[in-house]
Design an enzyme around this catalytic site. Structure first.
Site, PDB file in Angstrom:
ATOM      1  CB  ILE A  10      16.672  31.146 -61.469  1.00 21.35           C
ATOM      2  CG1 ILE A  10      15.888  31.744 -60.294  1.00 21.35           C
ATOM      3  CG2 ILE A  10      16.063  31.586 -62.791  1.00 21.35           C
ATOM      4  CD1 ILE A  10      14.464  31.287 -60.168  1.00 21.35           C
ATOM      5  CB  THR A  66      20.662  40.749 -58.503  1.00 20.95           C
ATOM      6  OG1 THR A  66      19.470  39.956 -58.357  1.00 20.95           O
ATOM      7  CG2 THR A  66      21.018  40.837 -59.972  1.00 20.95           C
ATOM      8  NE  ARG A  70       5.410  37.504 -62.422  1.00 23.93           N
ATOM      9  CZ  ARG A  70       4.365  37.989 -63.083  1.00 23.93           C
ATOM     10  NH1 ARG A  70       3.820  37.303 -64.031  1.00 23.93           N
ATOM     11  NH2 ARG A  70       3.864  39.158 -62.774  1.00 23.93           N
ATOM     12  CE  LYS A 105      11.115  38.858 -58.905  1.00 20.79           C
ATOM     13  NZ  LYS A 105      10.559  37.618 -58.451  1.00 20.79           N
ATOM     14  CG  ASN A 130       9.515  39.706 -54.742  1.00 22.88           C
ATOM     15  OD1 ASN A 130       8.607  38.891 -54.646  1.00 22.88           O
ATOM     16  ND2 ASN A 130      10.620  39.464 -55.410  1.00 22.88           N
ATOM     17  NE  ARG A 155     -14.286  46.176 -51.903  1.00 20.42           N
ATOM     18  CZ  ARG A 155     -15.496  45.641 -51.767  1.00 20.42           C
ATOM     19  NH1 ARG A 155     -15.868  44.628 -52.532  1.00 20.42           N
ATOM     20  NH2 ARG A 155     -16.338  46.087 -50.856  1.00 20.42           N
ATOM     21  CB  CYS A 191      12.697  37.211 -53.854  1.00 16.37           C
ATOM     22  SG  CYS A 191      13.424  36.162 -55.119  1.00 16.37           S
ATOM     23  CE1 TYR A 247      12.089  32.267 -48.728  1.00 16.49           C
ATOM     24  CE2 TYR A 247      13.978  30.888 -49.209  1.00 16.49           C
ATOM     25  CZ  TYR A 247      12.783  31.458 -49.588  1.00 16.49           C
ATOM     26  OH  TYR A 247      12.275  31.197 -50.833  1.00 16.49           O
ATOM     27  CE  LYS A 248       9.501  28.907 -49.835  1.00 19.42           C
ATOM     28  NZ  LYS A 248       8.394  28.917 -50.725  1.00 19.42           N
ATOM     29  NE  ARG A 255      19.792  31.984 -51.885  1.00 19.59           N
ATOM     30  CZ  ARG A 255      19.497  32.008 -53.182  1.00 19.59           C
ATOM     31  NH1 ARG A 255      20.284  32.641 -54.021  1.00 19.59           N
ATOM     32  NH2 ARG A 255      18.428  31.410 -53.636  1.00 19.59           N
TER      33      ARG A 255
HETATM   34  N1  NAD Z   1      15.696  31.615 -56.155  1.00 21.19           N
HETATM   35  C1  NAD Z   1      14.492  32.079 -56.454  1.00 21.19           C
HETATM   36  O1  NAD Z   1      13.485  31.542 -56.025  1.00 21.19           O
HETATM   37  C2  NAD Z   1      14.337  33.313 -57.325  1.00 21.19           C
HETATM   38  C3  NAD Z   1      13.036  33.688 -57.701  1.00 21.19           C
HETATM   39  C4  NAD Z   1      12.872  34.773 -58.539  1.00 21.19           C
HETATM   40  C5  NAD Z   1      13.984  35.481 -58.979  1.00 21.19           C
HETATM   41  N2  NAD Z   1      15.249  35.096 -58.589  1.00 21.19           N
HETATM   42  C6  NAD Z   1      16.392  35.862 -59.084  1.00 21.19           C
HETATM   43  O2  NAD Z   1      17.130  35.054 -60.001  1.00 21.19           O
HETATM   44  C7  NAD Z   1      18.516  35.378 -59.926  1.00 21.19           C
HETATM   45  C8  NAD Z   1      19.320  34.119 -59.659  1.00 21.19           C
HETATM   46  O3  NAD Z   1      18.937  33.612 -58.396  1.00 21.19           O
HETATM   47  P1  NAD Z   1      19.289  32.135 -57.931  1.00 21.19           P
HETATM   48  O4  NAD Z   1      18.449  31.883 -56.743  1.00 21.19           O
HETATM   49  O5  NAD Z   1      19.212  31.178 -59.073  1.00 21.19           O
HETATM   50  O6  NAD Z   1      20.835  32.319 -57.515  1.00 21.19           O
HETATM   51  P2  NAD Z   1      21.883  31.184 -57.091  1.00 21.19           P
HETATM   52  O7  NAD Z   1      22.862  31.802 -56.193  1.00 21.19           O
HETATM   53  O8  NAD Z   1      21.140  29.950 -56.667  1.00 21.19           O
HETATM   54  O9  NAD Z   1      22.609  30.810 -58.464  1.00 21.19           O
HETATM   55  C9  NAD Z   1      23.373  31.698 -59.184  1.00 21.19           C
HETATM   56  C10 NAD Z   1      24.532  30.952 -59.810  1.00 21.19           C
HETATM   57  O10 NAD Z   1      25.233  31.862 -60.663  1.00 21.19           O
HETATM   58  C11 NAD Z   1      26.607  31.523 -60.623  1.00 21.19           C
HETATM   59  N3  NAD Z   1      27.381  32.639 -61.184  1.00 21.19           N
HETATM   60  C12 NAD Z   1      27.783  33.794 -60.593  1.00 21.19           C
HETATM   61  N4  NAD Z   1      28.427  34.571 -61.462  1.00 21.19           N
HETATM   62  C13 NAD Z   1      28.431  33.920 -62.643  1.00 21.19           C
HETATM   63  C14 NAD Z   1      28.955  34.225 -63.933  1.00 21.19           C
HETATM   64  N5  NAD Z   1      29.580  35.378 -64.186  1.00 21.19           N
HETATM   65  N6  NAD Z   1      28.791  33.316 -64.918  1.00 21.19           N
HETATM   66  C15 NAD Z   1      28.161  32.135 -64.682  1.00 21.19           C
HETATM   67  N7  NAD Z   1      27.650  31.805 -63.469  1.00 21.19           N
HETATM   68  C16 NAD Z   1      27.778  32.688 -62.475  1.00 21.19           C
HETATM   69  C17 NAD Z   1      26.867  31.199 -59.172  1.00 21.19           C
HETATM   70  O11 NAD Z   1      28.029  30.421 -58.999  1.00 21.19           O
HETATM   71  C18 NAD Z   1      25.563  30.448 -58.811  1.00 21.19           C
HETATM   72  O12 NAD Z   1      25.722  29.035 -58.957  1.00 21.19           O
HETATM   73  C19 NAD Z   1      18.650  36.448 -58.834  1.00 21.19           C
HETATM   74  O13 NAD Z   1      18.606  37.714 -59.415  1.00 21.19           O
HETATM   75  C20 NAD Z   1      17.383  36.232 -58.011  1.00 21.19           C
HETATM   76  O14 NAD Z   1      16.999  37.393 -57.343  1.00 21.19           O
HETATM   77  C21 NAD Z   1      15.430  34.013 -57.784  1.00 21.19           C
END
Ligand code: NAD
Length: 429
Positions: free
Chosen positions: A12, A83, A151, A203, A207, A243, A257, A315-316, A323
């Site tokens: 993200i 998270t 999203r 949000k 999911n 529906r 997610c 996962y897909k 993950r």
């Molecule tokens: N991946 C998706 O498709 C998706 C979709 C919707 C929502 N989200 C949500 O977005 C959030 C991030 O997901 P993601 O998939 O990008 O995670 P990710 O694991 O790909 O990336 C997170 C990054 O944050 C870094 N990090 C951890 N602690 C840190 C800190 N204190 N300071 C700076 N960097 C730090 C990690 O090293 C990692 O590179 C999560 O809450 C996830 O649920 C993800």
């Protein structure tokens, strides 16, 4: 133009940082992983996502994006850190807390802090706001705070970051407005303003709705396997109702997610989130169902000392993200029972089993078990695969490959959620 600090450069954070940078903002992307920082500053990327390499390279090349290990003084801070679930299935908020703590010393009047990480309802108000208030700055007056959930769909992240409707939940209505102004420069979809807890729950419910719907489809699949009919056909017909929109059964639910977020509600509301909890349990039990069915199919075919080839472990389909992938559970369980071989054109490792190349993976195999539906698999020639195999069995947990092509090549074809014995002459609905 704003100065923006994006905390977390993953799936993200990196696309978000790159897009803001290519829309004229000065962005510092922060990650605690030094390797990621080095990779991005070198014009490379560490994740697979269509279009991201070109975008991130352009952002870095323009001088508007640089990666760093420490946050820099900025106008806006966007938190995009993980998270995940703890082993006890509660939300691990320590990344969010650490990211927030890291910006406290540099916050100043007029700043905007945005939490993008998916978080349990109440996190922005009850966790972030008190931490930020510790600086002495008045939240809602001196600084603004909002939750802006993501999203996007992996594989389409860049398109969806721009085109999807966005929800912005402010700690105050003004915080929501200020945040919306920033995203308006980027987002082409409609932007809806609300309070931060409503945004968090909306949000998570998106999911959760999908998880519960998939659990229903998986339960239907079990019934259909017993009845000797196909849940896929039942769903196709039921969905003709204007529906009704049943999702698909499968090997289980993975990713960061859908398989995670519903637990945030079970954690907060253990007595009330009953259907949500049961759905999680149903979907989490699918890998075991897949393994039991695979073993039954092999036993029915009289295969001794089976060698099984898993195709696809993400996962897909069409992503490299493993993950929470159901394949990990399936690998763990099957490893105990059969000679296991694993092939995935997108995933290089990290699945608790060594990866094979395509040819090696099918040689002397007794079953191809489709777990992730990568488009590449559609281009495989069943005759060629079959020639290398010892026993020609296909077990498709995604109902993804054309069963007729495999059957014509001499395969015994089985599909999850279907107890139907299909023949080549079967008339399709
Ligand atoms: N991946 C998706 O498709 C998706 C979709 C919707 C929502 N989200 C949500 O977005 C959030 C991030 O997901 P993601 O998939 O990008 O995670 P990710 O694991 O790909 O990336 C997170 C990054 O944050 C870094 N990090 C951890 N602690 C840190 C800190 N204190 N300071 C700076 N960097 C730090 C990690 O090293 C990692 O590179 C999560 O809450 C996830 O649920 C993800």
């Amino acid at each position: 133009m704003k100065t923006i600090c994006v905390l977390g450069l993953g799936y993200i954070g990196l696309p978000t940082a790159s897009l803001f940078a290519t829309h004229g903002h000065k962005v510092v992307g922060v990650d605690v992983n030094d390797k990621i920082v080095e990779t991005i500053n070198a014009g490379e990327i560490h994740i697979e996502e269509p279009g991201l390499f070109t975008l991130a390279r352009a952002a870095v090349g323009s001088g508007n994006l640089r990666a760093a290990s420490e946050p820099a003084v900025s106008d806006v801070y966007i938190i995009c850190v993980p998270t995940p679930l703890k082993p006890d299935k509660t939300c691990d908020l320590h990344y969010v807390e650490e990211a927030t703590r890291s910006i406290l010393p540099i916050l100043k009047k007029g700043d905007l802090i945005i939490l993008e990480s998916t978080s349990p309802p109440g996190t922005t108000r009850d966790v972030l706001a008190p931490m930020l208030a510790g600086t002495g700055l008045d939240i809602g007056r001196d600084i603004h705070l909002a939750h802006c959930p993501e999203r996007v769909l992996p594989g389409r992240i860049l398109k969806e970051l721009i085109e999807n409707p966005r929800i912005i939940g402010g700690i105050t209505p003004e915080s929501a407005e200020v945040t919306a102004e920033l995203y308006k420069g980027l987002v082409e979809g409609p932007i809806y303003l609300t309070d931060c807890t409503t945004a968090e729950l909306a949000k998570i419910m998106e999911n959760t709705y999908r998880d519960v719907n998939i659990a229903l489809a998986n339960e239907l699949g079990h019934l259909c396997e017993s009845l000797g009919i196909s849940a896929w056909e039942v769903i196709e017909l039921a969905n003709k109702h204007p529906r009704v929109s049943l999702h698909s059964p499968g090997p289980g639910v993975g990713g960061h997610c859908i398989s995670v977020d519903p637990w945030f509600l079970v954690e907060k509301f253990p007595d009330n989130a009953k259907i949500i909890h049961l759905s999680r349990q149903t979907n989490d039990s699918q890998p075991e169902h897949v393994v039991n069915r695979a073993m039954q199919i092999l036993a029915d075919a009289g295969v001794k000392k089976p060698r099984v080839t898993i195709f696809g472990v993400s996962y897909k389909g069409n992503v490299d993200d493993v993950r929470e992938s159901p394949a990990l559970e399936i690998i763990g369980m099957l490893n105990e029972k059969v000679d296991l071989v694993v092939y995935d054109p997108h995933v290089k490792g990290g699945v608790g089993h060594e990866m094979s190349n395509l040819e090696e993976s099918v040689t002397d195999s007794d079953m191809i078990l489709i777990v992730a539906d990568h488009s590449d698999f559609r281009f495989l020639a069943p005759e060629e695969l079959g020639r290398k195999m010892r026993t020609k069995i296909l077990f498709d947990t995604r109902n993804f490959l054309d069963p007729r092509r495999f059957r014509e090549a001499g395969f015994d074809v089985h599909t999850i959620a279907s107890g139907k014995i299909e023949t080549t002459s079967k008339a399709r609905v």
